[in-house]
Design an enzyme around this catalytic site. Structure first.
Site, PDB file in Angstrom:
ATOM      1  N   HIS A 128      48.728  -2.829  48.595  1.00 52.45           N
ATOM      2  CA  HIS A 128      48.165  -2.635  47.257  1.00 52.45           C
ATOM      3  C   HIS A 128      47.329  -3.811  46.761  1.00 52.45           C
ATOM      4  O   HIS A 128      46.560  -3.672  45.822  1.00 52.45           O
ATOM      5  CB  HIS A 128      49.288  -2.402  46.242  1.00 52.45           C
ATOM      6  CG  HIS A 128      50.202  -1.277  46.586  1.00 52.45           C
ATOM      7  ND1 HIS A 128      51.327  -1.437  47.372  1.00 52.45           N
ATOM      8  CD2 HIS A 128      50.169   0.043  46.267  1.00 52.45           C
ATOM      9  CE1 HIS A 128      51.949  -0.270  47.509  1.00 52.45           C
ATOM     10  NE2 HIS A 128      51.264   0.644  46.854  1.00 52.45           N
ATOM     11  N   GLU A 165      48.432  -1.730  42.637  1.00 49.18           N
ATOM     12  CA  GLU A 165      46.990  -1.883  42.894  1.00 49.18           C
ATOM     13  C   GLU A 165      46.238  -2.142  41.592  1.00 49.18           C
ATOM     14  O   GLU A 165      45.325  -2.981  41.550  1.00 49.18           O
ATOM     15  CB  GLU A 165      46.423  -0.634  43.572  1.00 49.18           C
ATOM     16  CG  GLU A 165      44.942  -0.778  43.896  1.00 49.18           C
ATOM     17  CD  GLU A 165      44.296   0.512  44.379  1.00 49.18           C
ATOM     18  OE1 GLU A 165      43.105   0.715  44.093  1.00 49.18           O
ATOM     19  OE2 GLU A 165      44.985   1.312  45.051  1.00 49.18           O
ATOM     20  N   ASN A 179      51.190   9.316  44.549  1.00 49.12           N
ATOM     21  CA  ASN A 179      50.383  10.047  45.516  1.00 49.12           C
ATOM     22  C   ASN A 179      51.141  11.277  46.012  1.00 49.12           C
ATOM     23  O   ASN A 179      50.575  12.364  46.157  1.00 49.12           O
ATOM     24  CB  ASN A 179      50.028   9.125  46.689  1.00 49.12           C
ATOM     25  CG  ASN A 179      49.394   9.863  47.850  1.00 49.12           C
ATOM     26  OD1 ASN A 179      50.046  10.110  48.858  1.00 49.12           O
ATOM     27  ND2 ASN A 179      48.135  10.224  47.727  1.00 49.12           N
TER      28      ASN A 179
END
Length: 299
Positions: free
Chosen positions: A74, A130, A233
């Site tokens: 990340h 991130e 995700n």
């Protein structure tokens, strides 16, 4: 019953690279720290913990000295590197090259926006690792937007440069882009009077999985989606499956399989997130085959 594992599912390059770096390092060292979960999958984190990988927080990092710390895919903000230098910590940097390139783009754009009294806007999840790294390139000044109401944080009388977290959906990014354009035009009359620069910085290895997954889900009677509940995700990709195939089920491991899901079904597809290890999908596939054998024996 035929069980097929989606070969497009599983780790993206960045995660695979980080895990390989961790395993290589642990072959030579008894003790390796990792700043945050190396991947958003509890079972993989546990597997690596048994090999010697210890998860730490940013607060923990401040108190460590003379050791090795892995930076996961990340990426990290500049402050992490400064802390490591101050505390004589050797960093094993496994930041994804795609993320590092984006950090550089955000930093350059921020420098330009500072001169123009403009704003950096990042489409992403607040608090995501991130996003923290990207925001760090802007001295914490970037505006994070994920929901429609977040757009109220933007000053539409000033220039805007938009980026995206690499793992967000392409559809979501272009929707946010269109809404910003509408708000700029509503505020300023003509869009051209205020500079707006939108950068589609989504990783194509991730975004291409949506159409691939739709095709895979269409071809199966049942879809078993394997992912940690904490993976954003995973949640997004599962919704792609469920929208395509209503017989889609989200599980963390084979222990959550339910026999009734497979009654009268001929084909089962096993797939997962970019944070789902292949070994776990194979474990789930074997669990389904065991259930199928038990159902046949019962009849």
């Amino acid at each position: 019953m035929k069980v097929t594992i989606d070969q497009n599912s599983g780790y993206c390059f960045g995660v695979e690279f980080a895990i390989q770096m961790a395993e290589d390092e642990m072959e030579e060292s008894d003790n390796l720290y990792c700043l945050g979960d190396i991947v958003h999958n509890d079972m993989e984190v546990q597997r690596l913990h048994e090999k010697g990988l210890r998860i730490i927080s940013r607060e923990d990092l401040e108190n460590l000295r003379n050791c090795k710390v892995l930076i996961r895919a990340h990426g990290e903000p500049p402050e992490t590197y400064q802390t490591a230098l101050k505390n004589n910590i050797e960093l094993i940097d496994a930041s994804c090259p795609v993320v590092l390139k984006l950090q550089n783009r955000v930093k350059n754009a921020f420098d330009q926006m500072e001169k123009a009294d403009g704003q950096i806007v990042i489409y992403g999840k607040p608090g995501h690792a991130e996003v923290i790294g990207l925001t760090g390139q802007t001295m914490g000044k970037a505006i994070i937007v994920m929901h429609d109401e977040d757009l109220d944080k933007i000053d539409f009388t000033k220039p805007v440069t938009l980026f995206s977290q690499t793992t967000k959906s392409t559809q979501g990014f272009y929707r946010i882009k269109a809404m910003i354009e509408e708000r700029l035009q509503a505020t300023n009359g003509e869009l051209e009077t205020v500079a707006f620069n939108a950068n589609d910085s989504i990783c194509r290895q991730v975004s291409n999985r949506e159409p691939q997954l739709q095709q895979f889900a269409q071809e199966q009677d049942v879809i078993i989606f394997v992912s940690s509940k904490k993976s954003s995700n995973g949640k997004a990709l599962f919704e792609v499956c469920r929208a395509t195939n209503p017989h889609s089920y989200f599980i963390a491991n084979e222990e959550e399989l339910q026999p009734e899901w497979f009654e009268g079904m001929n084909t089962v597809g096993v797939c997962g997130a970019t944070s789902t290890p292949m070994w776990l999908m194979e474990q789930v596939a074997n669990g389904i085959r065991t259930l199928d054998s038990e159902l046949l024996e019962a009849t």
